[in-house]
Design a protein around this motif. Structure first.
Motif, mmCIF file in Angstrom:
data_model
loop_
_atom_site.group_PDB
_atom_site.id
_atom_site.type_symbol
_atom_site.label_atom_id
_atom_site.label_comp_id
_atom_site.label_asym_id
_atom_site.label_seq_id
_atom_site.Cartn_x
_atom_site.Cartn_y
_atom_site.Cartn_z
ATOM 1 N N PHE A 88 0.579 -1.086 -0.004
ATOM 2 C CA PHE A 88 0.144 0.224 0.016
ATOM 3 C C PHE A 88 1.112 1.672 -0.153
ATOM 4 C CE2 PHE A 88 0.186 -1.538 4.533
ATOM 5 C CZ PHE A 88 1.449 -0.976 5.068
ATOM 6 N N ASN A 89 0.141 1.955 -0.454
ATOM 7 C CA ASN A 89 0.898 3.360 -0.557
ATOM 8 C C ASN A 89 2.061 3.903 -1.604
ATOM 9 O OD1 ASN A 89 -0.641 4.570 1.764
ATOM 10 N ND2 ASN A 89 0.857 4.686 3.292
ATOM 11 N N GLY A 90 2.072 2.980 -2.150
ATOM 12 C CA GLY A 90 2.698 3.352 -3.467
ATOM 13 C C GLY A 90 4.036 2.065 -3.321
ATOM 14 N N ILE A 91 4.616 1.439 -2.110
ATOM 15 C CA ILE A 91 5.129 0.496 -1.816
ATOM 16 C C ILE A 91 5.385 -0.786 -2.379
ATOM 17 C CG2 ILE A 91 6.726 -0.157 -0.338
ATOM 18 C CD1 ILE A 91 6.408 2.931 0.206
ATOM 19 N N TYR A 92 6.825 -0.871 -2.691
ATOM 20 C CA TYR A 92 6.740 -2.388 -4.116
ATOM 21 C C TYR A 92 6.415 -3.607 -2.603
ATOM 22 C CZ TYR A 92 9.481 -6.118 -5.917
ATOM 23 O OH TYR A 92 9.837 -7.523 -6.526
ATOM 24 N N LEU A 93 6.010 -4.675 -2.999
ATOM 25 C CA LEU A 93 5.940 -5.917 -2.126
ATOM 26 C C LEU A 93 5.700 -7.193 -2.934
ATOM 27 C CD1 LEU A 93 5.214 -7.643 0.946
ATOM 28 C CD2 LEU A 93 2.827 -6.503 -0.008
ATOM 29 N N PRO A 94 7.097 -7.587 -2.917
ATOM 30 C CA PRO A 94 6.978 -8.922 -4.375
ATOM 31 C C PRO A 94 6.156 -10.225 -3.654
ATOM 32 C CG PRO A 94 8.764 -9.008 -2.227
ATOM 33 C CD PRO A 94 8.385 -7.724 -2.616
ATOM 34 N N PRO A 95 5.872 -11.024 -4.690
ATOM 35 C CA PRO A 95 4.804 -12.141 -4.670
ATOM 36 C C PRO A 95 5.235 -13.134 -2.989
ATOM 37 C CG PRO A 95 5.041 -11.920 -6.632
ATOM 38 C CD PRO A 95 6.407 -10.970 -5.759
ATOM 39 N N LEU A 96 4.071 -12.718 -1.546
ATOM 40 C CA LEU A 96 4.656 -13.678 -0.833
ATOM 41 C C LEU A 96 5.159 -14.999 -0.634
ATOM 42 C CD1 LEU A 96 1.304 -12.362 1.572
ATOM 43 C CD2 LEU A 96 3.558 -11.365 1.608
ATOM 44 N N GLN A 97 6.139 -15.180 0.260
ATOM 45 C CA GLN A 97 6.629 -16.696 -0.252
ATOM 46 C C GLN A 97 6.708 -16.851 1.299
ATOM 47 O OE1 GLN A 97 7.628 -18.320 -2.870
ATOM 48 N NE2 GLN A 97 8.753 -19.958 -1.364
ATOM 49 N N GLY A 98 6.145 -18.108 1.762
ATOM 50 C CA GLY A 98 6.453 -19.212 2.846
ATOM 51 C C GLY A 98 6.183 -18.546 3.541
ATOM 52 N N ASP A 99 6.612 -19.609 4.899
ATOM 53 C CA ASP A 99 6.084 -19.245 6.278
ATOM 54 C C ASP A 99 6.445 -18.092 6.755
ATOM 55 O OD1 ASP A 99 4.766 -21.833 6.184
ATOM 56 O OD2 ASP A 99 5.647 -22.830 7.540
ATOM 57 N N PHE A 100 5.532 -17.768 7.361
ATOM 58 C CA PHE A 100 5.591 -16.678 8.716
ATOM 59 C C PHE A 100 5.943 -16.275 9.743
ATOM 60 C CE2 PHE A 100 5.276 -14.895 4.241
ATOM 61 C CZ PHE A 100 5.685 -13.482 4.173
ATOM 62 N N GLY A 101 6.526 -15.644 10.899
ATOM 63 C CA GLY A 101 6.598 -15.361 12.650
ATOM 64 C C GLY A 101 5.981 -14.412 12.413
ATOM 65 N N ALA A 102 4.733 -14.242 13.306
ATOM 66 C CA ALA A 102 4.031 -12.445 13.107
ATOM 67 C C ALA A 102 4.184 -12.780 15.515
ATOM 68 C CB ALA A 102 2.573 -12.366 13.028
ATOM 69 N N PHE A 103 5.372 -11.861 14.978
ATOM 70 C CA PHE A 103 5.175 -11.184 16.918
ATOM 71 C C PHE A 103 4.831 -9.269 17.262
ATOM 72 C CE2 PHE A 103 9.589 -11.210 14.179
ATOM 73 C CZ PHE A 103 9.914 -9.834 14.433
ATOM 74 N N SER A 104 5.764 -9.165 18.726
ATOM 75 C CA SER A 104 4.873 -8.352 18.801
ATOM 76 C C SER A 104 3.780 -8.371 19.300
ATOM 77 C CB SER A 104 6.188 -6.827 18.140
ATOM 78 O OG SER A 104 7.221 -7.406 18.586
ATOM 79 N N ALA A 105 3.338 -6.559 18.784
ATOM 80 C CA ALA A 105 1.565 -6.778 19.032
ATOM 81 C C ALA A 105 0.818 -7.885 18.347
ATOM 82 C CB ALA A 105 1.432 -5.556 18.891
ATOM 83 N N PHE A 106 1.600 -8.358 17.014
ATOM 84 C CA PHE A 106 0.717 -9.452 16.068
ATOM 85 C C PHE A 106 0.211 -10.464 17.591
ATOM 86 C CE2 PHE A 106 2.873 -7.637 12.708
ATOM 87 C CZ PHE A 106 1.585 -7.009 11.516
ATOM 88 N N TYR A 107 1.385 -10.769 18.136
ATOM 89 C CA TYR A 107 0.954 -12.026 18.910
ATOM 90 C C TYR A 107 -0.018 -11.789 20.027
ATOM 91 C CZ TYR A 107 1.921 -15.554 22.766
ATOM 92 O OH TYR A 107 2.421 -16.837 23.657
ATOM 93 N N PHE A 108 0.533 -10.704 20.937
ATOM 94 C CA PHE A 108 0.056 -10.628 22.440
ATOM 95 C C PHE A 108 -1.671 -10.235 21.815
ATOM 96 C CE2 PHE A 108 4.454 -7.781 22.975
ATOM 97 C CZ PHE A 108 4.571 -9.184 23.517
ATOM 98 N N VAL A 109 -2.261 -9.275 20.583
ATOM 99 C CA VAL A 109 -3.836 -9.236 20.143
ATOM 100 C C VAL A 109 -3.913 -10.141 20.424
ATOM 101 C CG1 VAL A 109 -4.931 -8.148 18.706
ATOM 102 C CG2 VAL A 109 -3.241 -6.763 19.676
ATOM 103 N N MET A 110 -3.486 -11.451 19.125
ATOM 104 C CA MET A 110 -3.939 -12.483 18.849
ATOM 105 C C MET A 110 -4.005 -13.461 19.679
ATOM 106 S SD MET A 110 -5.817 -11.650 15.737
ATOM 107 C CE MET A 110 -5.231 -12.768 14.699
ATOM 108 N N ASN A 111 -3.245 -13.663 20.871
ATOM 109 C CA ASN A 111 -2.945 -13.827 22.025
ATOM 110 C C ASN A 111 -4.602 -14.151 22.804
ATOM 111 O OD1 ASN A 111 -2.352 -16.554 23.609
ATOM 112 N ND2 ASN A 111 -1.545 -14.544 24.882
ATOM 113 N N PHE A 112 -4.443 -12.307 23.346
ATOM 114 C CA PHE A 112 -5.362 -12.089 23.855
ATOM 115 C C PHE A 112 -6.974 -12.758 23.271
ATOM 116 C CE2 PHE A 112 -8.805 -9.157 23.962
ATOM 117 C CZ PHE A 112 -8.787 -9.618 25.738
ATOM 118 N N LEU A 113 -6.871 -12.957 21.986
ATOM 119 C CA LEU A 113 -8.797 -12.992 21.689
ATOM 120 C C LEU A 113 -8.574 -14.715 21.115
ATOM 121 C CD1 LEU A 113 -8.504 -10.325 18.855
ATOM 122 C CD2 LEU A 113 -10.021 -10.100 21.017
#
Length: 465
Positions: free
Chosen positions: A298-323
């Motif tokens: 978004f905002n005109g920023i280049y992003l190549p096609p997503l590849q492989g597994d992703f580890g999501a941490f910090s607030a990604f984890y804290f919020v989703m863990n609460f839920l």
């Protein structure tokens, strides 16, 4: 003294000597080797708070993967250091309690050799843009406190968004052991054409980062590409950091948009609990209209096609863990995740406060927005779909270490400290075995000779032909 008694004394002496030698060699060789443990300290000075991490590793294994482990974490009381912009002299002293905790965790004789680093992230990046003088004074106050600690101060600075993304990627792949693989594992990966590493998704209060090794080699947007050589292998990594797209700054952006059409002298905000309306408003934060590359986030920023597994941490984890949305045993589908967040947002506020009375209201009041924002960022911003959603793994810890950028930062700055000579047993394995065999032969020979002397076979007795 008769010759028989003399021989007995000699044999007894030799037997005792052989037994003592066997015991002494075995005890000496097999006693526990002295532990040569090294320590390092990293302070993560984030936008909302600061964490201090203490790491340890065996000195003789510094160039191996998976040997560094976190042994202590301390959350600094109060706001992040950027919150002291109007009282800069208080930024450094706020760290004192956690530094004392680190002193207790590390043996005092090793304090002086233990490196300590402070890396400030998006909160200080923003402050530096808004008020460079205040940011410099905050760092000066922090540096003064860290220099008075009994550790080996190595610097306090504002790290870039690219660094934050790259160090987070290094941390999770280091802890997962992805950098060092056996020949069979490498062959399996090459046959399956699967990425050997995991991507990293980091969400803080003021910024968010996405980092991974793209499958396609493209020369588009070279400023978003980094090159690493780790454990004898080259990595070409895509990374981008979105300043002001952390969960706290995103909320500020959304509120600013909502309030532009309303003149006011006093502000009172009340949530409606309307998840769908919230999602529609959040999506306006992501400008998807203009993309000068083959593909964009978004905002005109280049992003190549997503590849492989992703580890999501910090607030990604804290919020989703609460839920309760972080289960790895049975990954939760995207539509189910959205349904859970929508149901939570629809709950009456008084009911939520009663159910989660142990959580501060400030944090509790933001979980609805944060959950909706995380889905919008991943689904609308980065374009994860129902198909690849389950390749996102929400990580709080890997083993005993927190998932985050601090470990990768320390590994980089210590340059994997050249390994020292390991503590070794006094004898080589061959010498030890040889000496044990020799002592055993001496003992057996002495006992056999004694037996023959006093129980002489008839064929050896005099007078028998």
């Amino acid at each position: 003294m008769s010759w028989t008694r003399k021989i007995l004394l000699i044999l007894g002496f030799l037997s005792a000597l052989a037994v003592i030698a066997l015991i002494a060699v075995a005890v000496t060789q097999n006693k526990p080797l002295p532990k040569n443990i090294k320590y390092g300290i990293v302070l993560d000075a984030g936008s909302s708070h600061t964490n201090l991490y203490v790491y340890e590793w065996p000195a003789e294994k510094e160039n191996d993967t998976g040997v560094v482990q976190q042994v202590e974490v301390c959350k600094v009381e109060g706001p992040g250091i950027s919150g002291y912009s109007h009282a800069t002299e208080k930024a450094g002293p706020s760290l004192a309690q956690c530094l004392r905790q680190a002193e207790e965790a590390i043996p005092s004789k090793q304090h002086q050799e233990t490196p300590v680093y402070l890396g400030a992230t998006a909160g200080m990046r923003l402050l530096s843009l808004e008020n460079k003088s205040a940011a410099d004074k905050v760092l000066s106050s922090v540096e003064k406190t860290l220099r008075t600690a009994p550790f080996n101060f190595q610097g306090a600075r504002i790290i870039t968004g690219q660094e934050e993304g790259a160090y987070g990627w290094i941390t999770i792949n280091y802890l997962l052991g992805n950098f060092k693989q056996s020949g069979w594992t490498k062959l399996l990966h090459s046959l399956k054409s699967v990425s050997e590493t995991s991507g990293a998704l980091d969400l803080g209060g003021a910024s968010t980062q996405i980092t991974f090794v793209p499958d396609e080699l493209s020369s588009e947007s070279p400023e978003n590409l980094l090159y690493f050589r780790l454990y004898g292998k080259d990595y070409r990594v895509y990374t981008h950091s979105f300043l002001c797209y952390g969960k706290d700054q995103a909320l500020q952006q959304k509120l600013a948009r909502d309030l532009q059409q309303f003149p006011f002298s006093r502000l009172y905000i009340q949530g409606e609990g309307d998840y769908q309306k919230c999602r529609r408003n959040i999506q306006k934060l992501f400008n998807k209209t203009n993309c000068p590359y083959s593909s964009c986030s978004f905002n005109g920023i280049y992003l190549p096609p997503l590849q492989g597994d992703f580890g999501a941490f910090s607030a990604f984890y804290f919020v989703m863990n609460f839920l309760n949305l972080t289960s790895e045993q049975s990954p939760i589908a995207l539509d189910k995740v959205a349904s859970v967040i929508e149901s939570f947002c629809a709950r009456p506020w008084h009911e939520v406060k009663t159910a989660y009375h142990q959580i501060k209201e400030k944090y509790l009041s933001e979980y609805c927005f944060s959950g909706a924002y995380i889905l919008s960022l991943l689904e609308n911003g980065y374009e994860f779909t129902e198909k690849n959603w389950q390749r996102i793994h929400f990580l709080g810890k890997i083993g005993s270490s927190d998932a985050g950028w601090t470990l990768g930062y320390m590994l980089n700055l210590t340059n994997m400290i050249p390994a020292e000579e390991p503590a070794v047993p006094p004898l080589s394995h061959g010498s030890y075995v040889g000496l044990m065999v020799l002592c055993s032969l001496v003992l057996v020979s002495v006992l056999l000779f004694a037996w023959l002397l006093f129980h002489k076979p008839k064929c050896l007795q005099k007078g028998i032909v």
